[in-house]
Enzyme design. Structure first.
Site, PDB file in Angstrom:
ATOM      1  N   HIS A  58     -49.992  -9.027   1.575  1.00 32.67           N
ATOM      2  CA  HIS A  58     -51.253  -9.770   1.603  1.00 32.67           C
ATOM      3  C   HIS A  58     -52.443  -8.829   1.773  1.00 32.67           C
ATOM      4  O   HIS A  58     -53.545  -9.267   2.089  1.00 32.67           O
ATOM      5  CB  HIS A  58     -51.204 -10.827   2.716  1.00 32.67           C
ATOM      6  CG  HIS A  58     -50.122 -11.834   2.470  1.00 32.67           C
ATOM      7  ND1 HIS A  58     -50.368 -13.093   1.951  1.00 32.67           N
ATOM      8  CD2 HIS A  58     -48.768 -11.732   2.596  1.00 32.67           C
ATOM      9  CE1 HIS A  58     -49.213 -13.737   1.807  1.00 32.67           C
ATOM     10  NE2 HIS A  58     -48.224 -12.932   2.188  1.00 32.67           N
ATOM     11  N   LYS A  66     -56.637  22.600  14.645  1.00 28.28           N
ATOM     12  CA  LYS A  66     -56.553  23.117  16.018  1.00 28.28           C
ATOM     13  C   LYS A  66     -57.538  24.265  16.201  1.00 28.28           C
ATOM     14  O   LYS A  66     -58.227  24.337  17.217  1.00 28.28           O
ATOM     15  CB  LYS A  66     -55.133  23.632  16.317  1.00 28.28           C
ATOM     16  CG  LYS A  66     -54.080  22.559  16.354  1.00 28.28           C
ATOM     17  CD  LYS A  66     -52.730  23.171  16.725  1.00 28.28           C
ATOM     18  CE  LYS A  66     -51.613  22.179  16.477  1.00 28.28           C
ATOM     19  NZ  LYS A  66     -50.294  22.770  16.563  1.00 28.28           N
ATOM     20  N   GLU A  76     -44.882  16.639   6.318  1.00 26.11           N
ATOM     21  CA  GLU A  76     -45.002  17.987   6.880  1.00 26.11           C
ATOM     22  C   GLU A  76     -44.047  18.962   6.181  1.00 26.11           C
ATOM     23  O   GLU A  76     -44.296  20.163   6.151  1.00 26.11           O
ATOM     24  CB  GLU A  76     -44.705  17.940   8.380  1.00 26.11           C
ATOM     25  CG  GLU A  76     -45.692  18.741   9.205  1.00 26.11           C
ATOM     26  CD  GLU A  76     -45.580  18.501  10.697  1.00 26.11           C
ATOM     27  OE1 GLU A  76     -46.618  18.378  11.346  1.00 26.11           O
ATOM     28  OE2 GLU A  76     -44.458  18.432  11.229  1.00 26.11           O
TER      29      GLU A  76
HETATM   30  O1  PA5 Z   1     -42.621  19.000  13.319  1.00 26.82           O
HETATM   31  C1  PA5 Z   1     -43.301  19.724  14.021  1.00 26.82           C
HETATM   32  O2  PA5 Z   1     -42.981  20.904  14.221  1.00 26.82           O
HETATM   33  C2  PA5 Z   1     -44.546  19.216  14.711  1.00 26.82           C
HETATM   34  O3  PA5 Z   1     -44.825  17.910  14.359  1.00 26.82           O
HETATM   35  C3  PA5 Z   1     -44.370  19.279  16.208  1.00 26.82           C
HETATM   36  O4  PA5 Z   1     -43.261  18.503  16.569  1.00 26.82           O
HETATM   37  C4  PA5 Z   1     -45.605  18.788  16.949  1.00 26.82           C
HETATM   38  O5  PA5 Z   1     -46.737  19.498  16.517  1.00 26.82           O
HETATM   39  C5  PA5 Z   1     -45.444  18.950  18.447  1.00 26.82           C
HETATM   40  O6  PA5 Z   1     -45.202  20.282  18.776  1.00 26.82           O
HETATM   41  P1  PA5 Z   1     -44.655  20.712  20.179  1.00 26.82           P
HETATM   42  O7  PA5 Z   1     -43.338  20.086  20.394  1.00 26.82           O
HETATM   43  O8  PA5 Z   1     -44.588  22.203  20.124  1.00 26.82           O
HETATM   44  O9  PA5 Z   1     -45.653  20.226  21.226  1.00 26.82           O
END
Ligand code: PA5
Length: 441
Positions: free
Chosen positions: A302, A416, A281
């Site tokens: 394996h 989303k 990310e």
């Molecule tokens: O690293 C990030 O920002 C994302 O992975 C969020 O943690 C994830 O989308 C969850 O978001 P939230 O805590 O707003 O529900």
């Protein structure tokens, strides 16, 4: 400081020690950029000095909340996804007995929900906790994420019907933004205890906030040692981080587009999942970035072992190399020796594992897969704290060396938008019409 990097086997004909050295100034510059806060995404640097800023009052409050849930609940369900889930899951799995799920729990058993939309998963979870005292830690920074919101709506409703609203409210803890979002409004309205995810700490950098610390404490682990380990890395770890960031970027520039995080201990599986999120990310944007993958060895030798040994040469490996196991298991002698194992009788299982690790490294390096080691003395809270901070800061540095903003994640919105359009969410009318037209063609 105990985590060490060994990059000797990462060098190739083209990724020479000099090539890695040449990238170190960029990694050092990245540290300066982080420290001065003048780089991209600098409003999300709250994690940088987070370990050393956690005070006694915060730790005591988290421990007290954890104790209440441990004392009064059989199960505690941590609801969250992505950065609001993976850190706690990684640390708990790494520290737990491998078969904890099948043994009597010493305190509350921590379960996870809201990290998928599997209907059977939720059904099975609700069936498991039905008729048992359970608590909920609901974690969402934005407070609006669909997956945890669905799980929370279901489990809150169930808990209130089962135990009454008052008992439920006392055993639900919300971790969210200080003032914004649906979860903050709900927590205020229902009178839940809350913890704050600081504005300037992104989800994937939040494991050392209550997001990770509360579930980890409920699971019975020492959050003070975890934080102390992270503080050690914050104070003394720059050289190791520079070595890691410079080496992986040198390999990437030489065409090694995939980094495989390798473990030889099944308890580290979810640590790799957390790492994948952190690096994927943070770096995967602007059509750039190393693809973070992970394997569990020797299991995956394996299966994926074939690809790694002989497939396309676009990969390198980073091995989480663990020193000591906590228990000794010795291979027994067998008079008949039908399995031919007497040559290792009397030796520890871990010795065999270590030789598998070394043998794999030599084979993969011979096969053209550069190999980096992240050496950890043993798996405990302190070293996991060091490792977490090591990977977090090295990730920020690597992102800057790569030339991206490591602290945003614009790409996760695309699915989303489509999902909301397909579900006819109010406010998505135009997108709904567009996506229906697209599906008709
Ligand atoms: O690293 C990030 O920002 C994302 O992975 C969020 O943690 C994830 O989308 C969850 O978001 P939230 O805590 O707003 O529900």
């Amino acid at each position: 400081m105990n985590i060490k990097i060994d990059n000797k086997a990462a060098f190739t004909a083209t990724v020479t020690p000099e090539a890695v050295e040449a990238l170190k100034p960029a990694a050092i510059q990245a540290i300066n950029t982080l420290e001065t806060g003048n780089g991209a995404g600098s409003d999300f640097l709250g994690w940088l000095h987070l370990p050393s800023s956690i005070d006694e009052a915060q730790l005591s409050a988290i421990e007290a909340s954890a104790q209440l849930l441990r004392d009064e609940c059989e199960y505690v369900i941590a609801i969250g996804i992505g950065g609001s889930y993976l850190g706690a899951k990684a640390v708990i799995e790494a520290l737990n007995d491998n078969f904890a799920a099948y043994k009597p729990a010493k305190g509350a058993r921590v379960l996870f929900a809201g990290n998928n939309i599997g209907e059977d998963y939720l059904h099975d979870l609700m069936t498991l906790v039905e008729g048992h005292k359970f608590g909920i830690i609901v974690i969402s920074k934005s407070g609006t994420t669909t997956e945890p919101a669905i799980a929370f709506r279901l489990l809150k409703d169930m808990l209130e019907r089962q135990e009454g609203k008052q008992w439920a409210a006392r055993h639900i803890i919300a971790i969210t933004d200080a003032s914004k979002g649906a979860l903050r409004r709900l927590a205020t309205q229902e009178g839940y205890a809350t913890y704050v995810i600081p504005d300037n700490v992104g989800g994937r950098f939040s494991v050392l906030t209550p997001v990770g610390l509360l579930p980890i404490a409920v699971a019975g682990f020492d959050i003070r040692a975890l934080v102390a380990g992270a503080v050690e890395m914050e104070r003394e770890g720059n050289d190791e981080m520079i070595a890691y960031a410079a080496t992986r970027n040198a390999l990437y520039r030489d065409g090694k587009k995939i980094e495989i995080l390798v473990n030889f201990d099944p308890r580290l599986h979810f640590l790799a999942e957390w790492w994948k999120q952190l690096y994927g990310e943070s770096e995967g944007k602007d059509h750039l970035g190393i693809f973070p993958a992970a394997v569990d060895f020797t299991t995956d030798l394996h299966s994926m072992g074939q690809w790694i040994q002989d497939g396309e040469r676009t990969i390198f490996e980073t091995v989480l190399s663990v020193g000591d196991q906590h228990h000794e298991v010795v291979i027994p002698h067998d008079d008949a020796d039908l399995d031919g194992l007497n040559y290792i009788a009397g030796r520890r299982v871990d010795e065999v594992n270590k030789m598998a690790e070394l043998g794999t490294k030599l084979a993969h390096v011979d096969g053209g897969v550069p190999n980096l080691l992240v050496i950890i003395p043993t798996i405990n809270e302190r070293y996991l704290g060091q490792l977490i901070y090591f990977f977090e800061k090295a990730c920020g540095m690597s992102g800057y060396v790569l030339g991206v903003n490591p602290f945003n994640q614009p790409g996760v919105e695309a699915y989303k938008k489509n999902m909301f359009a397909l579900l006819n969410k109010p406010g998505y009318e135009q997108e709904s019409a567009a996506i229906q037209a697209k599906l008709r063609h």
